[in-house]
Design an enzyme around this catalytic site. Structure first.
Site: not given
Length: 235
Positions: A88-89, A115
């Site tokens: 995700g971000a 990550e």
């Protein structure tokens, strides 16, 4: 700090769309966060249906969920490579005419060091997000993981670089957030970031910085879940 916003249905659509890219025999990087959690659960269901994959989690949270849904786990040093990373971000630059198109800010869950390691090792890295994460320009604070003994020195250096650093405090205990790596996190406000690549380079040269949350030129695509489907943004 985590980013709120976006419906759970949109997040689920994005996560499940990314899992459609997972093939039999893949080693998959398992990101951290609420949207990626939908992808991890979908991989677990696919394994129940016969899919043969292994996962590399990027955090304690991702590892626990992967074990819960039955994903066999491995490590970077035990495989020849990572076929696909799903992550995700907190922010994604959605500006096709800009040089920063596809640049990310990550680290709301304080897992950005692991990550980045897994995402850069992958042959393909796809981001899963909802529309609230899209922006024309990065303006959110940048998480910077630092060695505990260096946090004041690093904060001073970030000030010299034009930022305003704040030590991230834990929500349910006294004291700061401690990462899975045993480090601290500074959330650094730089205002509008017109050149994230240049800032990323400068942050990486500061002694005491373990990793920062700018992911520039790394993502291959973003799957944006909407209320009625998924938009695919290729880079």
């Amino acid at each position: 700090m985590k980013t709120d916003g976006g419906s759970d249905a949109a997040k689920r659509r994005a996560g499940e769309r990314a899992v459609a890219d997972v093939e039999n025999g893949f080693v998959v990087g398992l990101g951290t966060g609420s949207t990626t959690a939908h992808a991890i659960r979908a991989i677990g269901r696919a394994i129940d249906d016969g899919l043969d994959v292994r996962g590399i989690p990027t955090s304690f949270q991702a590892r626990q969920l992967a074990l819960e849904v039955g994903i066999p786990l491995t490590d970077l040093d035990a495989v020849d490579g990572v076929d696909l990373a799903i992550d995700g971000a907190d922010r994604v630059v959605d500006a096709p005419d800009a040089t920063a198109h596809g640049a990310l800010i990550k680290g709301g869950g304080a897992a950005h060091a692991r990550e980045k390691l897994v995402d850069t090792a992958a042959d393909r890295f796809v981001v899963v997000a909802d529309p609230s994460k899209l922006t024309a320009r990065l303006e959110r604070s940048v998480p910077v993981e630092v060695l505990p003994d260096a946090h004041t020195v690093v904060a001073d250096r970030l000030t010299e670089l034009g930022g305003e650093a704040t030590l991230r405090a834990a929500e349910r205990k006294d004291g700061p957030v401690v990462t899975d790596n045993g480090n601290l996190v500074l959330d650094c406000e730089f205002g509008p970031i017109d050149d994230p690549d240049r800032l990323a380079t400068r942050l990486s040269t500061v002694p005491g910085v373990v990793e920062h949350g700018l992911f520039v030129g790394m993502a291959d695509a973003t799957y944006v879940g909407t209320e009625d489907g998924v938009d695919v943004h290729q880079y």
